[in-house]
Each structure stands twice: as structure tokens, then as C-alpha cells.
Write an enzyme that holds these catalytic residues in place. Sequence first.
Site, PDB file in Angstrom:
ATOM      1  N   PHE A 141       0.871  -1.180   0.000  1.00 45.52           N
ATOM      2  CA  PHE A 141       0.000   0.000   0.000  1.00 45.52           C
ATOM      3  C   PHE A 141       0.909   1.231   0.000  1.00 45.52           C
ATOM      4  CE2 PHE A 141      -2.813   3.163   1.945  1.00 45.52           C
ATOM      5  CZ  PHE A 141      -3.964   2.968   1.198  1.00 45.52           C
ATOM      6  N   ASP A 212       1.930  -5.040   8.324  1.00 46.87           N
ATOM      7  CA  ASP A 212       0.784  -4.140   8.199  1.00 46.87           C
ATOM      8  C   ASP A 212      -0.458  -5.019   8.016  1.00 46.87           C
ATOM      9  OD1 ASP A 212      -1.264  -2.498   7.233  1.00 46.87           O
ATOM     10  OD2 ASP A 212       0.151  -1.089   6.317  1.00 46.87           O
ATOM     11  N   TYR A 237     -10.783   1.257  10.565  1.00 42.39           N
ATOM     12  CA  TYR A 237     -11.992   1.611   9.808  1.00 42.39           C
ATOM     13  C   TYR A 237     -12.344   0.635   8.698  1.00 42.39           C
ATOM     14  CZ  TYR A 237      -8.356   3.777   6.886  1.00 42.39           C
ATOM     15  OH  TYR A 237      -7.227   4.009   6.136  1.00 42.39           O
ATOM     16  N   LYS A 238     -11.515  -0.383   8.460  1.00 40.02           N
ATOM     17  CA  LYS A 238     -11.824  -1.334   7.387  1.00 40.02           C
ATOM     18  C   LYS A 238     -12.668  -2.468   7.969  1.00 40.02           C
ATOM     19  CE  LYS A 238      -8.005   0.265   4.591  1.00 40.02           C
ATOM     20  NZ  LYS A 238      -6.570   0.182   4.311  1.00 40.02           N
ATOM     21  N   ARG A 387     -12.277  -4.547  -7.301  1.00 44.87           N
ATOM     22  CA  ARG A 387     -12.003  -5.124  -5.992  1.00 44.87           C
ATOM     23  C   ARG A 387     -13.284  -5.235  -5.168  1.00 44.87           C
ATOM     24  NH1 ARG A 387      -8.316  -2.217  -1.442  1.00 44.87           N
ATOM     25  NH2 ARG A 387     -10.134  -0.874  -1.494  1.00 44.87           N
TER      26      ARG A 387
HETATM   27  C1  LIG Z   1      -5.786   1.333   4.342  1.00 41.64           C
HETATM   28  C2  LIG Z   1      -4.346   1.079   4.535  1.00 41.64           C
HETATM   29  C3  LIG Z   1      -3.547   1.990   5.243  1.00 41.64           C
HETATM   30  C4  LIG Z   1      -4.167   3.264   5.731  1.00 41.64           C
HETATM   31  O1  LIG Z   1      -3.314   4.110   6.403  1.00 41.64           O
HETATM   32  P1  LIG Z   1      -3.916   5.325   7.236  1.00 41.64           P
HETATM   33  O2  LIG Z   1      -2.727   6.036   7.696  1.00 41.64           O
HETATM   34  O3  LIG Z   1      -4.699   4.731   8.384  1.00 41.64           O
HETATM   35  O4  LIG Z   1      -4.794   6.126   6.345  1.00 41.64           O
HETATM   36  C5  LIG Z   1      -2.227   1.650   5.468  1.00 41.64           C
HETATM   37  N1  LIG Z   1      -1.712   0.497   5.005  1.00 41.64           N
HETATM   38  C6  LIG Z   1      -2.461  -0.396   4.319  1.00 41.64           C
HETATM   39  C7  LIG Z   1      -1.860  -1.681   3.861  1.00 41.64           C
HETATM   40  C8  LIG Z   1      -3.787  -0.119   4.049  1.00 41.64           C
HETATM   41  O5  LIG Z   1      -4.516  -0.979   3.359  1.00 41.64           O
END
Ligand SMILES: *Cc1c(COP(=O)(O)O)cnc(C)c1O
Length: 428
Positions: A141, A212, A237-238, A387
Site C-alpha cells: 500500500f 501491516d 476503519y476497514k 475489488r
Molecule cells: C488502508 C491502509 C492503510 C491506511 O493508512 P492510514 O494512515 O490509516 O490512512 C495503510 N496500510 C495499508 C496496507 C492499508 O490498506
Amino acid sequence: MPSRPTLFRGTLIPMTVLSRAECAALDAADPLADLRAEFALPDGVIYLDGNSLGALPRRTSERVRDTIERQWGERLIRSWNEAGWWDLPTTLGDRLARLLGAAPGQVAVCDSTSVNLFKVLTAALRMRPGRTAVVAESGSFPTDLYIAEGVAGAVGGVDRRLVSDASELPGALGDDVAVVLLNHVDYRTGRLHDMAAVTRLIHDHGALAVWDLCHSAGALPIELDACGVDFAVGCGYKYLNGGPGAPAFVYAAARHLGAVEQPLSGWWGHAEPFAFETGYAPAPGIRRFLTGSQPIIGGTALAASLDVWDRVDMTALRAKSLALTDLFMRRAEQAGLDTVTPREPERRGSQVALRVRTGDPGDGYAIVQALIDRDVIGDFRAPDIMRFGFTPLYLRYVDVWDAADALTDVLTTEPWKDDRYTTRNPIT
Ligand SMILES: *Cc1c(COP(=O)(O)O)cnc(C)c1O
């Protein structure tokens, strides 16, 4: 009746569902079925984007209202002591720990994933003096890559090294590597790493492992302690349904907590924040990963969601998730799409990535928009991934069947070729 279930690691996965009636029978027998009533889902919407923003638990609004009107409005500053505000990062962390396979005292809920990544990467580098490389997968990500770049710049003399895939790690793990950062489930493809084996490999080369968990926390059982993971981060939040911009979490293994130093040494991570000393002394334990005052309203929403999670059997969750994704992949292939997500159950998370077989790869964007217009909500990740996230707490087998019907219809009747679907919005 549904076809014969398959046994996978002690859980029954109903495979090869062939009709909507079979889906209805599976819903009737689903041990998680009651949990759907916990969510305030709009009528008629099939929500396949809970991997991006989880749905609203019904109990959240009331809990947040109480925090605002009573705890804040009436009790004012007294609530820091009375209402559990002070301890919120660690009480939430300990509740979340069960889903992560972590013993209490190792998880704090605070800040964003990005900020927590900055803390753990820098902390890990400091634990390996003389080693100067941070290794990550190029398909991570983006925030992970950007933060690794930021850490390299801030620490100085640090090299961010990218591998195209974890299979290249054996060649990349020289004795200059301090830390390896990996996404447990790939946000695009849904590919799941073998956390135990990869962590062992990293440790065999003297480096530290940072995972992560944004796309695996709440999506499948995780065993951070058993896998010997050093640090982990993830968002609220996911799959965890903590609400937009919910506070994230950070895990640090107990064996590191005595000595680890994180760089964002704010007063909230101080041993005695209210002693107002001039020098920094880290709090014992996981509190040292805190930086500043935590968002109490956001934390309250996550707490309400964890009330639901407290009732969830993660083995049943995983079995249903694998069955839902299997069903959707089979039907999408029948409809003429290619599956990007690995078919082997032990190699995928709880999401499905699809790609058009012919034509312009970017057509996936318009196809998803046309589906959203039919109340089947997924998303698109450039350049070519359609997705769909599968959240066993509130999705039924019939929803997956109906979503596949809608997808088949969109591919057959091609409404997506219309201009209104092909024009891109800023958030895809
Ligand atoms: C959604 C996501 C994030 C989000 O990071 P934020 O700082 O909370 O916005 C980070 N890493 C991964 C792999 C994600 O899917």
C-alpha cells in the site's frame, strides 16, 4: 441442499454452491447469521467494500451520543478519569488483541496506520544499529512505501530497498537489513502471506519483521505472538468497522517493550505525563507508543464495534469468508472475468480482485461504477483491478449470489459503456 462441504484446517467450507436456493440454505445454517442484525445497512444495498470502509454497527450511534452529550457535555473534564478516557488506547488495544493473536499489554489504539508505521520502522532501525536497509514489497500500500521513504530521510543514511515480491526476500536479506515491512494481505490482489514462515525467514537473517494488518485485521484469524512478529500496525476503519478515520493500532512484542524507543516522543507516551517534566522518559509497556491525546469520540465508535467483535468466533469467520470469496470467484469467472486473487484458501484474504479478460484494462472502473448504480458496491484500484471485499459479519451467501447476478448482467448488457460511468471520480 448445498453440495458436500470441504474440510480445511478443521473448518468446513461449503464449496461449489450451485444455486440461490443453496445459498439460502447456507444462510439458514450460518453460525454468524445473527450478527447481520447488528449493522445498519441500507435496504437493497449489497456492500462489498467493507475492506475499505466497514459498515456502521447499530450500537455505535447511541454510544457516540452518550460520549458527546453525557461524558463530554455534562461531566466535562472529569470524564478523563471517570469514563475510561485516559486508558482508552490500552483498553481498546487489549480487546483488539484477541483478534490479532496477541496477549494483553502489547497493543495500543492510537493515531493513524501511517503514523504508527513511522514509529515502528524507526524504532526497529534503532534496534539494529549498524544495519541501514528497510526492505518492502513494491506492491505495498503506497503509504507504507512513502513512510519508509520518510523514515529513511529522517534517520539519515538509511536505504529503502524494494523487492517485487516476498519470494525475493531470501536474496535481498543481506546483513545490512534492519527491518522488513510487509502487508499481510495485499490491498489489490487479496494475496495472503504465510506470516509464520516469512517472519522466521526475516529473523534467520537477523532483521526485524513489521506487518501491516490493514487488510487482515478482522478479516481472518491472526497469530502475532505465535508467529514471533516484532511489530505490527493496522487500521480501525476497514474490517473492524470503527468508522471513517477511526484510530489505528500498533502492536509491539512484549520482549521489546522494555527497551524500544519510538521517535514521536510526545507527552502521552511519557512515564508521567502529568509530572510535566522537561525531559522525556518513556512509559513502561505499550503506552510508550502513544504520542498525543487520543480521539475519544473516534475511540468510542471503535469500542462499540468491538462489542460486536467480542462475540465473533474467528474460525467460523474464516470458514465463511473463504466460502463467500470462493463462490464469487467462480461466478465471476463464469461471467468472463479473470481472477487475480489466489484460489488456494491459505493464500488469500477476504477480498476478491477481478480483471477484464479482453478490452481495455481500465474498463474495470466503469464496470464497477455501473454495478454501484445497481446497489452492488465494490471499488476499483488502478490500473486494472475491480475489488470486492467480503465481510462475513454482515454479508449473506444470497448477497454474494445476487451480486454475481448483477455483475453478470452488467457484463452482458454493457451499460458501463455509457459516458457517465467512464468519467472518473477522485475517489475510486
Ligand atoms: C488502508 C491502509 C492503510 C491506511 O493508512 P492510514 O494512515 O490509516 O490512512 C495503510 N496500510 C495499508 C496496507 C492499508 O490498506
